[in-house]
Enzyme design. Sequence first.
Site, mmCIF file in Angstrom:
data_model
loop_
_atom_site.group_PDB
_atom_site.id
_atom_site.type_symbol
_atom_site.label_atom_id
_atom_site.label_comp_id
_atom_site.label_asym_id
_atom_site.label_seq_id
_atom_site.Cartn_x
_atom_site.Cartn_y
_atom_site.Cartn_z
ATOM 1 N N ARG A 1 -2.102 -14.104 4.405
ATOM 2 C CA ARG A 1 -2.803 -13.659 5.309
ATOM 3 C C ARG A 1 -2.282 -13.706 6.924
ATOM 4 O O ARG A 1 -2.303 -12.726 7.512
ATOM 5 C CB ARG A 1 -4.248 -14.212 5.002
ATOM 6 C CG ARG A 1 -5.092 -13.602 4.089
ATOM 7 C CD ARG A 1 -5.699 -12.264 3.877
ATOM 8 N NE ARG A 1 -6.629 -11.837 4.852
ATOM 9 C CZ ARG A 1 -7.301 -10.987 5.225
ATOM 10 N NH1 ARG A 1 -7.100 -10.038 4.165
ATOM 11 N NH2 ARG A 1 -7.995 -10.562 6.010
ATOM 12 N N THR B 1 -5.634 -6.893 11.054
ATOM 13 C CA THR B 1 -6.058 -5.671 10.317
ATOM 14 C C THR B 1 -5.458 -4.300 10.773
ATOM 15 O O THR B 1 -4.641 -3.667 10.281
ATOM 16 C CB THR B 1 -7.507 -5.449 9.890
ATOM 17 O OG1 THR B 1 -7.952 -6.646 9.268
ATOM 18 C CG2 THR B 1 -7.644 -4.218 9.262
ATOM 19 N N GLU C 1 -9.711 -10.210 -7.724
ATOM 20 C CA GLU C 1 -8.650 -9.165 -7.388
ATOM 21 C C GLU C 1 -7.557 -9.289 -8.450
ATOM 22 O O GLU C 1 -7.090 -8.211 -9.040
ATOM 23 C CB GLU C 1 -8.289 -9.200 -6.087
ATOM 24 C CG GLU C 1 -9.218 -8.749 -5.121
ATOM 25 C CD GLU C 1 -8.813 -9.098 -3.528
ATOM 26 O OE1 GLU C 1 -7.770 -9.362 -3.289
ATOM 27 O OE2 GLU C 1 -9.874 -8.885 -2.851
ATOM 28 N N ASN D 1 -1.783 -0.072 7.212
ATOM 29 C CA ASN D 1 -1.258 -1.473 7.896
ATOM 30 C C ASN D 1 -0.416 -2.141 6.424
ATOM 31 O O ASN D 1 -0.266 -3.317 6.429
ATOM 32 C CB ASN D 1 -2.574 -2.445 8.292
ATOM 33 C CG ASN D 1 -3.542 -2.514 6.960
ATOM 34 O OD1 ASN D 1 -3.634 -2.050 5.941
ATOM 35 N ND2 ASN D 1 -4.863 -2.971 7.566
ATOM 36 N N LYS E 1 0.938 -1.265 0.056
ATOM 37 C CA LYS E 1 0.214 -0.007 -0.113
ATOM 38 C C LYS E 1 0.916 1.295 -0.023
ATOM 39 O O LYS E 1 2.082 1.090 0.422
ATOM 40 C CB LYS E 1 -0.955 -0.142 1.169
ATOM 41 C CG LYS E 1 -2.010 -1.211 1.168
ATOM 42 C CD LYS E 1 -2.905 -1.016 2.360
ATOM 43 C CE LYS E 1 -3.768 -2.304 2.538
ATOM 44 N NZ LYS E 1 -4.759 -2.043 3.507
ATOM 45 N N ARG F 1 2.452 -6.525 9.591
ATOM 46 C CA ARG F 1 1.590 -5.546 10.443
ATOM 47 C C ARG F 1 2.145 -5.435 11.825
ATOM 48 O O ARG F 1 2.065 -4.074 12.282
ATOM 49 C CB ARG F 1 0.062 -5.707 10.237
ATOM 50 C CG ARG F 1 -0.288 -5.577 8.877
ATOM 51 C CD ARG F 1 -1.960 -6.126 8.637
ATOM 52 N NE ARG F 1 -2.474 -5.741 7.385
ATOM 53 C CZ ARG F 1 -3.681 -6.164 7.003
ATOM 54 N NH1 ARG F 1 -4.252 -7.157 7.807
ATOM 55 N NH2 ARG F 1 -3.984 -5.911 5.844
HETATM 56 O O1 CDP Z 1 -7.127 -5.662 4.883
HETATM 57 P P1 CDP Z 1 -8.147 -6.542 5.852
HETATM 58 O O2 CDP Z 1 -8.776 -7.465 4.912
HETATM 59 O O3 CDP Z 1 -7.335 -7.199 6.925
HETATM 60 O O4 CDP Z 1 -9.218 -5.821 6.573
HETATM 61 P P2 CDP Z 1 -10.545 -5.239 6.021
HETATM 62 O O5 CDP Z 1 -11.640 -5.014 7.241
HETATM 63 O O6 CDP Z 1 -11.122 -5.904 4.838
HETATM 64 O O7 CDP Z 1 -10.339 -3.611 5.756
HETATM 65 C C1 CDP Z 1 -9.696 -3.405 4.353
HETATM 66 C C2 CDP Z 1 -8.938 -2.165 4.786
HETATM 67 O O8 CDP Z 1 -9.415 -1.030 5.218
HETATM 68 C C3 CDP Z 1 -7.778 -2.350 5.856
HETATM 69 O O9 CDP Z 1 -6.687 -3.068 5.601
HETATM 70 C C4 CDP Z 1 -7.352 -0.972 6.312
HETATM 71 O O10 CDP Z 1 -6.494 -0.342 5.542
HETATM 72 C C5 CDP Z 1 -8.753 -0.041 5.998
HETATM 73 N N1 CDP Z 1 -9.729 0.157 7.216
HETATM 74 C C6 CDP Z 1 -9.885 1.425 7.623
HETATM 75 O O11 CDP Z 1 -9.175 2.444 6.999
HETATM 76 N N2 CDP Z 1 -10.748 1.635 8.760
HETATM 77 C C7 CDP Z 1 -11.344 0.427 9.385
HETATM 78 N N3 CDP Z 1 -12.013 0.924 10.327
HETATM 79 C C8 CDP Z 1 -11.097 -0.734 8.927
HETATM 80 C C9 CDP Z 1 -10.347 -0.869 7.762
HETATM 81 MG MG MG Z 2 -10.473 -7.638 4.015
#
Ligand code: CDP
Ligand code: MG
Length: 152
Positions: free
Chosen positions: A85, A91, A126, A112, A9, A102
Amino acid sequence: MERSLVLLKPDCVQRRLIGTIISRFEAKAIDIVAMKLIQISPDLAKQHYAEHCEKPWYPGLEAFITGAPVVAMVVQGLDVIRVVREMLGATNGLEAAPGTIRGDFSSSRQMNLVHASDGVEASKREIDLYFSDSELCAYDVALTPWFRAEDE
Ligand code: CDP
Ligand code: MG
Protein backbone atom coordinates in the site's frame (compact mmCIF):
# COMPACT_ATOMS: atom_id res chain seq x y z
CA MET A 1 4.29 -13.77 6.56
CA GLU A 2 1.36 -11.96 4.92
CA ARG A 3 -0.32 -12.12 1.54
CA SER A 4 -2.01 -9.36 -0.46
CA LEU A 5 -4.19 -9.33 -3.58
CA VAL A 6 -2.70 -7.00 -6.18
CA LEU A 7 -4.43 -6.01 -9.43
CA LEU A 8 -2.59 -4.29 -12.25
CA LYS A 9 -5.61 -2.37 -13.51
CA PRO A 10 -6.73 -1.93 -17.14
CA ASP A 11 -4.80 1.37 -17.51
CA CYS A 12 -1.61 -0.42 -16.41
CA VAL A 13 -2.14 -3.21 -18.96
CA GLN A 14 -3.08 -0.81 -21.79
CA ARG A 15 -0.15 1.51 -21.07
CA ARG A 16 2.31 -1.43 -21.27
CA LEU A 17 3.41 -0.85 -17.67
CA ILE A 18 2.96 -4.45 -16.45
CA GLY A 19 6.68 -5.20 -16.51
CA THR A 20 7.69 -1.86 -15.01
CA ILE A 21 5.34 -2.27 -12.05
CA ILE A 22 6.11 -5.94 -11.41
CA SER A 23 9.83 -5.14 -11.47
CA ARG A 24 9.31 -2.79 -8.50
CA PHE A 25 7.80 -5.63 -6.44
CA GLU A 26 10.60 -7.99 -7.50
CA ALA A 27 13.27 -5.44 -6.58
CA LYS A 28 11.67 -5.10 -3.12
CA ALA A 29 11.96 -8.89 -2.54
CA ILE A 30 8.19 -9.30 -2.55
CA ASP A 31 7.34 -12.83 -3.73
CA ILE A 32 4.67 -13.56 -6.35
CA VAL A 33 2.77 -16.74 -5.44
CA ALA A 34 -0.02 -16.52 -8.08
CA MET A 35 -0.62 -14.49 -11.23
CA LYS A 36 -3.05 -14.40 -14.19
CA LEU A 37 -4.46 -12.06 -16.88
CA ILE A 38 -8.24 -11.90 -16.59
CA GLN A 39 -11.22 -9.84 -17.69
CA ILE A 40 -13.22 -8.65 -14.67
CA SER A 41 -17.00 -9.06 -15.09
CA PRO A 42 -19.48 -6.47 -13.76
CA ASP A 43 -20.52 -9.06 -11.15
CA LEU A 44 -16.95 -9.58 -9.93
CA ALA A 45 -16.39 -5.80 -9.92
CA LYS A 46 -19.42 -5.37 -7.61
CA GLN A 47 -18.10 -8.05 -5.26
CA HIS A 48 -14.57 -6.65 -5.25
CA TYR A 49 -15.69 -3.06 -4.68
CA ALA A 50 -18.70 -3.91 -2.45
CA GLU A 51 -17.83 -1.04 -0.08
CA HIS A 52 -18.06 1.45 -2.97
CA CYS A 53 -21.11 0.11 -4.86
CA GLU A 54 -23.43 2.88 -3.67
CA LYS A 55 -21.00 5.73 -4.34
CA PRO A 56 -21.91 8.16 -7.15
CA TRP A 57 -18.60 7.39 -8.88
CA TYR A 58 -19.04 3.60 -8.79
CA PRO A 59 -20.52 3.26 -12.33
CA GLY A 60 -17.44 4.98 -13.74
CA LEU A 61 -15.16 2.72 -11.70
CA GLU A 62 -17.00 -0.39 -12.92
CA ALA A 63 -16.75 0.71 -16.56
CA PHE A 64 -13.02 1.32 -16.06
CA ILE A 65 -12.15 -1.89 -14.21
CA THR A 66 -14.12 -4.06 -16.69
CA GLY A 67 -12.90 -2.13 -19.75
CA ALA A 68 -9.76 -4.20 -20.48
CA PRO A 69 -7.97 -7.14 -18.83
CA VAL A 70 -6.20 -6.88 -15.48
CA VAL A 71 -3.25 -8.83 -14.11
CA ALA A 72 -4.34 -10.40 -10.82
CA MET A 73 -1.55 -11.44 -8.46
CA VAL A 74 -1.10 -12.74 -4.95
CA VAL A 75 2.08 -11.38 -3.38
CA GLN A 76 3.72 -12.55 -0.19
CA GLY A 77 6.21 -11.09 2.23
CA LEU A 78 6.84 -9.63 5.68
CA ASP A 79 4.27 -6.87 6.37
CA VAL A 80 3.44 -7.07 2.67
CA ILE A 81 -0.05 -5.53 3.01
CA ARG A 82 1.30 -2.27 4.46
CA VAL A 83 4.47 -2.29 2.37
CA VAL A 84 2.59 -2.64 -0.94
CA ARG A 85 0.00 0.00 0.00
CA GLU A 86 2.87 2.39 0.77
CA MET A 87 4.54 1.51 -2.55
CA LEU A 88 1.26 2.42 -4.31
CA GLY A 89 0.86 5.81 -2.62
CA ALA A 90 -2.31 7.88 -2.18
CA THR A 91 -5.42 6.96 -4.18
CA ASN A 92 -5.32 10.07 -6.36
CA GLY A 93 -2.25 10.07 -8.57
CA LEU A 94 -2.14 13.87 -8.35
CA GLU A 95 -1.71 13.59 -4.57
CA ALA A 96 0.51 10.51 -4.40
CA ALA A 97 4.10 11.20 -3.37
CA PRO A 98 6.87 11.04 -5.97
CA GLY A 99 8.63 7.71 -5.69
CA THR A 100 5.37 5.82 -5.23
CA ILE A 101 3.87 3.92 -8.17
CA ARG A 102 0.83 6.21 -8.42
CA GLY A 103 2.96 9.29 -7.75
CA ASP A 104 5.36 8.40 -10.55
CA PHE A 105 2.93 7.11 -13.20
CA SER A 106 -0.63 8.37 -12.55
CA SER A 107 -2.29 11.78 -12.82
CA SER A 108 -5.78 10.45 -12.09
CA ARG A 109 -8.09 9.68 -9.19
CA GLN A 110 -9.65 6.74 -11.05
CA MET A 111 -6.88 5.50 -13.32
CA ASN A 112 -4.28 4.85 -10.63
CA LEU A 113 -2.76 1.68 -12.12
CA VAL A 114 -2.71 -0.73 -9.18
CA HIS A 115 -5.04 -2.11 -6.52
CA ALA A 116 -3.77 -3.72 -3.31
CA SER A 117 -5.61 -5.13 -0.29
CA ASP A 118 -5.82 -2.67 2.62
CA GLY A 119 -5.87 -5.14 5.56
CA VAL A 120 -5.69 -8.77 6.61
CA GLU A 121 -9.44 -9.39 6.33
CA ALA A 122 -9.64 -7.67 2.95
CA SER A 123 -6.69 -9.69 1.66
CA LYS A 124 -8.36 -13.00 2.56
CA ARG A 125 -11.66 -11.96 1.00
CA GLU A 126 -10.05 -10.60 -2.16
CA ILE A 127 -7.64 -13.53 -2.69
CA ASP A 128 -10.65 -15.89 -2.46
CA LEU A 129 -12.50 -13.79 -5.05
CA TYR A 130 -9.75 -14.19 -7.65
CA PHE A 131 -7.91 -17.44 -6.87
CA SER A 132 -8.61 -21.02 -5.82
CA ASP A 133 -6.23 -22.63 -3.30
CA SER A 134 -4.72 -24.80 -6.03
CA GLU A 135 -3.62 -21.68 -7.95
CA LEU A 136 -1.41 -20.49 -5.08
CA CYS A 137 2.15 -21.77 -5.56
CA ALA A 138 4.31 -22.76 -2.60
CA TYR A 139 7.98 -22.65 -3.53
CA ASP A 140 11.37 -21.80 -2.09
CA VAL A 141 12.66 -18.48 -3.33
CA ALA A 142 16.34 -19.17 -3.87
CA LEU A 143 17.57 -15.62 -3.21
CA THR A 144 15.73 -15.06 0.09
CA PRO A 145 18.96 -15.52 2.15
CA TRP A 146 20.41 -12.56 0.21
CA PHE A 147 17.41 -10.28 0.80
CA ARG A 148 17.12 -10.47 4.61
CA ALA A 149 18.67 -12.07 7.69
CA GLU A 150 17.29 -15.38 8.98
CA ASP A 151 15.86 -13.83 12.17
CA GLU A 152 13.88 -11.10 10.39
O1 CDP B 1 -7.60 1.96 -4.28
P1 CDP B 1 -7.69 2.69 -2.96
O2 CDP B 1 -7.95 1.76 -1.80
O3 CDP B 1 -6.50 3.58 -2.75
O4 CDP B 1 -8.92 3.70 -3.08
P2 CDP B 1 -10.49 3.56 -2.73
O5 CDP B 1 -10.91 4.84 -2.09
O6 CDP B 1 -10.77 2.29 -1.98
O7 CDP B 1 -11.19 3.49 -4.16
C1 CDP B 1 -11.10 2.34 -4.95
C2 CDP B 1 -10.82 2.76 -6.37
O8 CDP B 1 -11.93 3.46 -6.91
C3 CDP B 1 -9.64 3.72 -6.55
O9 CDP B 1 -8.39 3.05 -6.57
C4 CDP B 1 -9.97 4.39 -7.87
O10 CDP B 1 -9.57 3.58 -8.98
C5 CDP B 1 -11.50 4.43 -7.84
N1 CDP B 1 -12.06 5.75 -7.44
C6 CDP B 1 -12.76 6.50 -8.37
O11 CDP B 1 -12.92 6.07 -9.52
N2 CDP B 1 -13.30 7.72 -8.01
C7 CDP B 1 -13.16 8.18 -6.76
N3 CDP B 1 -13.70 9.37 -6.44
C8 CDP B 1 -12.46 7.43 -5.80
C9 CDP B 1 -11.91 6.21 -6.16
MG1 MG C 1 -9.66 0.89 -1.02
